[in-house]
Design a protein around this motif. Structure first.
Motif, PDB file in Angstrom:
ATOM      1  N   ALA A 117       0.843  -1.204   0.000  1.00 18.29           N
ATOM      2  CA  ALA A 117       0.000   0.000   0.000  1.00 18.29           C
ATOM      3  C   ALA A 117       0.871   1.245   0.000  1.00 18.29           C
ATOM      4  CB  ALA A 117      -0.936   0.004   1.210  1.00 18.29           C
ATOM      5  N   GLY A 118       1.857   1.260  -0.909  1.00 14.66           N
ATOM      6  CA  GLY A 118       2.701   2.441  -1.065  1.00 14.66           C
ATOM      7  C   GLY A 118       2.009   3.491  -1.907  1.00 14.66           C
ATOM      8  N   LYS A 119       2.793   4.267  -2.660  1.00 15.28           N
ATOM      9  CA  LYS A 119       2.225   5.366  -3.443  1.00 15.28           C
ATOM     10  C   LYS A 119       1.167   4.875  -4.426  1.00 15.28           C
ATOM     11  CE  LYS A 119       4.623   8.924  -1.898  1.00 15.28           C
ATOM     12  NZ  LYS A 119       3.970  10.051  -1.199  1.00 15.28           N
ATOM     13  N   MET A 120       1.515   3.843  -5.225  1.00 13.07           N
ATOM     14  CA  MET A 120       0.585   3.396  -6.247  1.00 13.07           C
ATOM     15  C   MET A 120      -0.527   2.538  -5.660  1.00 13.07           C
ATOM     16  SD  MET A 120      -0.335   3.734  -9.272  1.00 13.07           S
ATOM     17  CE  MET A 120       1.119   4.603  -9.873  1.00 13.07           C
ATOM     18  N   GLY A 121      -0.162   1.584  -4.807  1.00 12.36           N
ATOM     19  CA  GLY A 121      -1.195   0.775  -4.171  1.00 12.36           C
ATOM     20  C   GLY A 121      -2.149   1.630  -3.365  1.00 12.36           C
ATOM     21  N   VAL A 125      -8.809  -6.288   1.875  1.00 11.23           N
ATOM     22  CA  VAL A 125      -7.803  -6.562   2.902  1.00 11.23           C
ATOM     23  C   VAL A 125      -6.478  -6.013   2.395  1.00 11.23           C
ATOM     24  CG1 VAL A 125      -6.567  -8.320   4.230  1.00 11.23           C
ATOM     25  CG2 VAL A 125      -8.992  -8.657   3.654  1.00 11.23           C
ATOM     26  N   VAL A 126      -5.805  -5.237   3.223  1.00 13.39           N
ATOM     27  CA  VAL A 126      -4.526  -4.638   2.843  1.00 13.39           C
ATOM     28  C   VAL A 126      -3.406  -5.298   3.632  1.00 13.39           C
ATOM     29  CG1 VAL A 126      -3.132  -2.530   2.868  1.00 13.39           C
ATOM     30  CG2 VAL A 126      -5.548  -2.429   2.213  1.00 13.39           C
ATOM     31  N   CYS A 127      -2.428  -5.823   2.889  1.00 13.35           N
ATOM     32  CA  CYS A 127      -1.259  -6.429   3.511  1.00 13.35           C
ATOM     33  C   CYS A 127      -0.048  -5.543   3.265  1.00 13.35           C
ATOM     34  CB  CYS A 127      -1.021  -7.829   2.940  1.00 13.35           C
ATOM     35  SG  CYS A 127       0.419  -8.664   3.628  1.00 13.35           S
ATOM     36  N   ASP A 128       0.446  -4.940   4.324  1.00 16.69           N
ATOM     37  CA  ASP A 128       1.628  -4.078   4.239  1.00 16.69           C
ATOM     38  C   ASP A 128       2.265  -4.029   5.620  1.00 16.69           C
ATOM     39  OD1 ASP A 128       3.405  -1.771   4.182  1.00 16.69           O
ATOM     40  OD2 ASP A 128       2.446  -1.235   2.296  1.00 16.69           O
ATOM     41  N   PRO A 129       3.523  -4.440   5.737  1.00 17.46           N
ATOM     42  CA  PRO A 129       4.150  -4.470   7.062  1.00 17.46           C
ATOM     43  C   PRO A 129       4.410  -3.091   7.652  1.00 17.46           C
ATOM     44  CG  PRO A 129       5.743  -5.049   5.363  1.00 17.46           C
ATOM     45  CD  PRO A 129       4.414  -4.986   4.691  1.00 17.46           C
ATOM     46  N   ARG A 130       4.585  -2.082   6.785  1.00 13.65           N
ATOM     47  CA  ARG A 130       4.908  -0.740   7.288  1.00 13.65           C
ATOM     48  C   ARG A 130       4.140   0.337   6.511  1.00 13.65           C
ATOM     49  NH1 ARG A 130       9.362  -3.773   7.184  1.00 13.65           N
ATOM     50  NH2 ARG A 130       9.829  -3.123   5.062  1.00 13.65           N
ATOM     51  N   PRO A 131       2.835   0.429   6.691  1.00 14.21           N
ATOM     52  CA  PRO A 131       2.089   1.468   5.981  1.00 14.21           C
ATOM     53  C   PRO A 131       2.461   2.854   6.495  1.00 14.21           C
ATOM     54  CG  PRO A 131       0.678   0.438   7.610  1.00 14.21           C
ATOM     55  CD  PRO A 131       1.966  -0.351   7.586  1.00 14.21           C
ATOM     56  N   SER A 132       2.357   3.847   5.627  1.00 10.28           N
ATOM     57  CA  SER A 132       2.622   5.218   6.046  1.00 10.28           C
ATOM     58  C   SER A 132       1.563   5.672   7.048  1.00 10.28           C
ATOM     59  CB  SER A 132       2.601   6.150   4.835  1.00 10.28           C
ATOM     60  OG  SER A 132       1.283   6.217   4.292  1.00 10.28           O
ATOM     61  N   GLU A 133       1.844   6.751   7.746  1.00  8.77           N
ATOM     62  CA  GLU A 133       0.869   7.288   8.700  1.00  8.77           C
ATOM     63  C   GLU A 133      -0.430   7.654   7.988  1.00  8.77           C
ATOM     64  OE1 GLU A 133       2.343  10.492  11.033  1.00  8.77           O
ATOM     65  OE2 GLU A 133       4.058   9.373  11.821  1.00  8.77           O
ATOM     66  N   GLU A 134      -0.289   8.243   6.798  1.00  2.00           N
ATOM     67  CA  GLU A 134      -1.472   8.627   6.024  1.00  2.00           C
ATOM     68  C   GLU A 134      -2.297   7.404   5.644  1.00  2.00           C
ATOM     69  OE1 GLU A 134      -2.548  11.195   1.973  1.00  2.00           O
ATOM     70  OE2 GLU A 134      -0.501  10.514   2.338  1.00  2.00           O
ATOM     71  N   ALA A 158      -2.252   4.408   7.143  1.00  2.00           N
ATOM     72  CA  ALA A 158      -2.812   3.814   8.360  1.00  2.00           C
ATOM     73  C   ALA A 158      -4.063   4.560   8.796  1.00  2.00           C
ATOM     74  CB  ALA A 158      -1.765   3.828   9.477  1.00  2.00           C
ATOM     75  N   ALA A 159      -4.048   5.879   8.641  1.00  2.00           N
ATOM     76  CA  ALA A 159      -5.219   6.681   9.003  1.00  2.00           C
ATOM     77  C   ALA A 159      -6.393   6.377   8.093  1.00  2.00           C
ATOM     78  CB  ALA A 159      -4.862   8.172   8.935  1.00  2.00           C
ATOM     79  N   LEU A 160      -6.133   6.216   6.781  1.00  2.00           N
ATOM     80  CA  LEU A 160      -7.203   5.892   5.833  1.00  2.00           C
ATOM     81  C   LEU A 160      -7.808   4.524   6.157  1.00  2.00           C
ATOM     82  CD1 LEU A 160      -8.814   6.369   3.199  1.00  2.00           C
ATOM     83  CD2 LEU A 160      -6.913   5.308   1.970  1.00  2.00           C
ATOM     84  N   LEU A 161      -6.954   3.553   6.428  1.00  2.00           N
ATOM     85  CA  LEU A 161      -7.436   2.204   6.746  1.00  2.00           C
ATOM     86  C   LEU A 161      -8.324   2.226   7.988  1.00  2.00           C
ATOM     87  CD1 LEU A 161      -4.133   0.184   6.133  1.00  2.00           C
ATOM     88  CD2 LEU A 161      -6.117   0.341   4.614  1.00  2.00           C
TER      89      LEU A 161
END
Length: 271
Positions: free
Chosen positions: A14-18, A36-45, A47-50
């Motif tokens: 779930a980086g820039k493009m995901g 379902v989003v699989c990402d070990p280190r999502p950005s703060e932005e 994480a807030a959206l999720l």
């Protein structure tokens, strides 16, 4: 074909493009419970959206998941690890969609067997709903699955289906990497303005607004780029003087030719 909580879309990365794609799906009204989003280190932005949308977030692929679609949005260098982690949850009916540059359909068929696979190349304007995504499907992809892919990708911009996977490297070089070329144009135009005597702030504003405005005009107009260029160019005027430099034998076109070739070559290497 419908995404549901019991047969969700699994977004891996779930980086820039995901993240841009996820935002587009939310805007489309796709049920957050079906993602379902699989990402070990999502950005703060991210994480807030999720959290705000109630989208399930995991740091590793859950072994008990039965996704209808797995969309792989990790960098090509991380692909081997991602594919290994996905093997327990990808079945013969799972649609695998990859947006990784250079990774061919064969990469995913080798990992998962004869599953339906779609290779896609979006670009970063997807973040504002103005993306361009080219897609190629293997023979196992059904008509319903193609419609689902188109629905998912049309939320972030335009979609074009390819008949030949071999075109994907050139697509990557033109539209996948292309936004960077446009941003560089804005940078160079601002720098040229500063060298012509403008303040840095004014030069930046003029360049930014000019590039954005010209892009919007091109987007909205029925005219092609060459006609729009000619409409701005008065014979013997200031624009003609500038274009005599940019359109010279050693001007803009050969530079872009070389740039696109370099990007396409690198895409093939990444495969």
């Amino acid at each position: 074909m419908k995404l549901e909580k019991s047969s969700p879309l699994l977004l891996v990365g779930a980086g820039k493009m995901g993240g841009a794609m996820l935002a587009g799906w939310v805007e489309q009204g796709i049920d957050p419970a079906a993602i379902v989003v699989c990402d070990p280190r999502p950005s703060e932005e991210m994480a807030a959206l999720l959290a705000a949308k109630g989208i399930r977030h995991v740091t590793a692929v859950p072994g008990d998941l039965t996704p209808a679609v797995v969309l792989i949005a990790v960098k090509p260098q991380m692909m081997a690890e991602a594919l290994e982690s996905l093997k327990p949850v990808v079945g013969t009916g799972t649609l695998v969609v990859s947006i990784a540059a250079g990774k061919t359909i064969g990469t995913f068929e080798a990992a998962f067997g004869g599953v339906p696979v779609v290779r896609a190349m979006p670009n970063t304007p997807a973040q504002v709903g103005r993306g361009m995504t080219a897609v190629f499907a293997n023979a196992a992809v059904s008509s319903d699955q193609k419609h689902l892919v188109e629905d998912l990708l049309s939320g972030i911009g335009a979609v074009a289906w390819l008949d030949d996977e071999g075109e994907m490297d050139a697509v990557t070089a033109v539209s996948g990497s292309g936004p960077a070329y446009v941003f560089l144009l804005a940078e160079c135009l601002a720098e040229a303005g500063r060298k012509a005597g403008l303040s840095p702030e004014l030069a930046e504003t003029l360049a930014r607004q000019t590039v954005a405005g010209a892009g919007e005009l091109l987007y909205r107009s029925d005219l092609d780029a060459a006609t729009l260029r000619k409409n701005v160019t008065s014979p013997g005027g200031t624009t003609a003087a500038a274009l005599s430099v940019l359109m010279a034998d050693d001007g803009f076109q050969p530079l872009l030719d070389a740039a696109v070739k370099a990007a396409a070559d690198r895409s093939r290497e990444l495969g």
